[in-house]
Design an enzyme around this catalytic site. Sequence first.
Site, PDB file in Angstrom:
ATOM      1  N   PRO A  11       0.797  -1.228   0.000  1.00  0.00           N
ATOM      2  CA  PRO A  11       0.000   0.000   0.000  1.00  0.00           C
ATOM      3  C   PRO A  11       0.832   1.282   0.000  1.00  0.00           C
ATOM      4  CG  PRO A  11      -0.093  -1.079   2.146  1.00  0.00           C
ATOM      5  CD  PRO A  11       0.542  -2.051   1.195  1.00  0.00           C
ATOM      6  N   ASN A  12       0.338   2.221  -0.766  1.00  0.00           N
ATOM      7  CA  ASN A  12       0.865   3.591  -0.858  1.00  0.00           C
ATOM      8  C   ASN A  12       2.175   3.696  -1.642  1.00  0.00           C
ATOM      9  OD1 ASN A  12      -1.249   4.875   0.685  1.00  0.00           O
ATOM     10  ND2 ASN A  12      -0.413   3.792   2.445  1.00  0.00           N
ATOM     11  N   ARG A  19       4.891  11.075  -2.505  1.00  0.00           N
ATOM     12  CA  ARG A  19       4.554  10.823  -1.110  1.00  0.00           C
ATOM     13  C   ARG A  19       5.756  11.143  -0.229  1.00  0.00           C
ATOM     14  NH1 ARG A  19       4.625   4.714   1.335  1.00  0.00           N
ATOM     15  NH2 ARG A  19       3.787   5.239   3.374  1.00  0.00           N
ATOM     16  N   TYR A  24      10.839   9.298   1.344  1.00  0.00           N
ATOM     17  CA  TYR A  24      10.871   8.242   0.330  1.00  0.00           C
ATOM     18  C   TYR A  24      11.518   8.653  -0.992  1.00  0.00           C
ATOM     19  CZ  TYR A  24       7.648   6.058   3.602  1.00  0.00           C
ATOM     20  OH  TYR A  24       7.082   5.511   4.730  1.00  0.00           O
ATOM     21  N   ASN A  75       8.264  -5.212  -0.706  1.00  0.00           N
ATOM     22  CA  ASN A  75       8.064  -4.051   0.146  1.00  0.00           C
ATOM     23  C   ASN A  75       6.586  -4.048   0.522  1.00  0.00           C
ATOM     24  OD1 ASN A  75       7.825  -1.662   1.489  1.00  0.00           O
ATOM     25  ND2 ASN A  75       8.920  -0.434  -0.036  1.00  0.00           N
ATOM     26  N   ALA A  78       3.078  -0.514   4.956  1.00  0.00           N
ATOM     27  CA  ALA A  78       2.606  -0.557   6.347  1.00  0.00           C
ATOM     28  C   ALA A  78       2.144  -1.951   6.775  1.00  0.00           C
ATOM     29  CB  ALA A  78       1.477   0.453   6.530  1.00  0.00           C
ATOM     30  N   HIS A  81       4.080  -4.151   9.259  1.00  0.00           N
ATOM     31  CA  HIS A  81       3.985  -3.998  10.718  1.00  0.00           C
ATOM     32  C   HIS A  81       2.672  -4.525  11.283  1.00  0.00           C
ATOM     33  CE1 HIS A  81       7.220  -1.392   9.498  1.00  0.00           C
ATOM     34  NE2 HIS A  81       6.398  -0.560   8.897  1.00  0.00           N
ATOM     35  N   ASP A  88       2.068 -15.305   6.692  1.00  0.00           N
ATOM     36  CA  ASP A  88       1.635 -16.691   6.467  1.00  0.00           C
ATOM     37  C   ASP A  88       1.704 -17.055   4.988  1.00  0.00           C
ATOM     38  OD1 ASP A  88       1.154 -17.159   9.134  1.00  0.00           O
ATOM     39  OD2 ASP A  88      -1.035 -17.092   8.992  1.00  0.00           O
ATOM     40  N   HIS A 101      12.647  -2.090   2.395  1.00  0.00           N
ATOM     41  CA  HIS A 101      12.050  -0.797   2.744  1.00  0.00           C
ATOM     42  C   HIS A 101      12.930   0.305   2.192  1.00  0.00           C
ATOM     43  CE1 HIS A 101       9.273  -2.848   5.318  1.00  0.00           C
ATOM     44  NE2 HIS A 101      10.290  -3.517   5.831  1.00  0.00           N
ATOM     45  N   ARG A 108      12.859   5.071  12.688  1.00  0.00           N
ATOM     46  CA  ARG A 108      11.630   5.878  12.633  1.00  0.00           C
ATOM     47  C   ARG A 108      10.733   5.577  13.845  1.00  0.00           C
ATOM     48  NH1 ARG A 108       9.032   5.375   6.918  1.00  0.00           N
ATOM     49  NH2 ARG A 108       7.873   7.180   7.713  1.00  0.00           N
ATOM     50  N   ARG A 112       7.101   1.063  13.548  1.00  0.00           N
ATOM     51  CA  ARG A 112       7.716   0.568  12.314  1.00  0.00           C
ATOM     52  C   ARG A 112       8.857  -0.416  12.602  1.00  0.00           C
ATOM     53  NH1 ARG A 112       5.402   3.884   8.359  1.00  0.00           N
ATOM     54  NH2 ARG A 112       4.965   5.915   9.233  1.00  0.00           N
TER      55      ARG A 112
HETATM   56  C1  DQA Z   1       8.092   1.438   3.901  1.00  0.00           C
HETATM   57  C2  DQA Z   1       8.155   1.676   5.409  1.00  0.00           C
HETATM   58  C3  DQA Z   1       6.803   1.410   6.062  1.00  0.00           C
HETATM   59  O1  DQA Z   1       6.882   1.633   7.443  1.00  0.00           O
HETATM   60  C4  DQA Z   1       5.774   2.355   5.466  1.00  0.00           C
HETATM   61  O2  DQA Z   1       4.508   2.075   6.028  1.00  0.00           O
HETATM   62  C5  DQA Z   1       5.740   2.299   3.995  1.00  0.00           C
HETATM   63  C6  DQA Z   1       6.987   2.255   3.254  1.00  0.00           C
HETATM   64  C7  DQA Z   1       9.404   1.834   3.191  1.00  0.00           C
HETATM   65  O3  DQA Z   1       9.572   1.443   2.047  1.00  0.00           O
HETATM   66  O4  DQA Z   1      10.235   2.539   3.780  1.00  0.00           O
HETATM   67  O5  DQA Z   1       4.672   2.404   3.378  1.00  0.00           O
HETATM   68  O6  DQA Z   1       7.869   0.057   3.663  1.00  0.00           O
END
Ligand code: DQA
Length: 150
Positions: A11-12, A19, A24, A75, A78, A81, A88, A101, A108, A112
């Site tokens: 995600p994201n 972002r 990042y 990767n 989130a 965590h 699994d 990551h 951080r 995390r």
């Molecule tokens: C991440 C680190 C995670 O804690 C965060 O939620 C991300 C990106 C990283 O690539 O640094 O979405 O996986």
Amino acid sequence: MALSILVLNGPNLNLLGTRQPDVYGATTLEQVEDLCRSEADALSVSLAFEQSNHEGVLVDVIQDAKSKHDGIVFNAGAYTHTSIALADAIASVEIPTLELHVSNVHAREEFRQKSFMSTVVLGQICGLGINGYPLAVRAMAQYLEAQSNH
Ligand code: DQA
């Protein structure tokens, strides 16, 4: 047949480049895919590159990888965590997986620093920015080649 590596993003990560660029960086996910493809070409391995914002879709992609890919670079964003389901899934398919990551998660927020992935992966690359992606592809290819020579 050439080794196949799946680079999977959670995600994201579709928002890479816009972002929180201070955390990042300014490189987009599309550019990250190009970097991974160049690395894979140089190593003569095939590469699949996927991203989803949905936990269940990521589980499906990992399950589906069983018959398609030899290694995974993951990767999980989130979900790293929070997700026992993804841990699994990795354990179930028994495909060697590297946790990746972009940021140094250990430097951080405390939440995390817990990774549900850590017990089911070969190792972790973090804190190297997007350079971690091609490095992880290379590390996985070398690991798989060493395994296949046994
Ligand atoms: C991440 C680190 C995670 O804690 C965060 O939620 C991300 C990106 C990283 O690539 O640094 O979405 O996986």
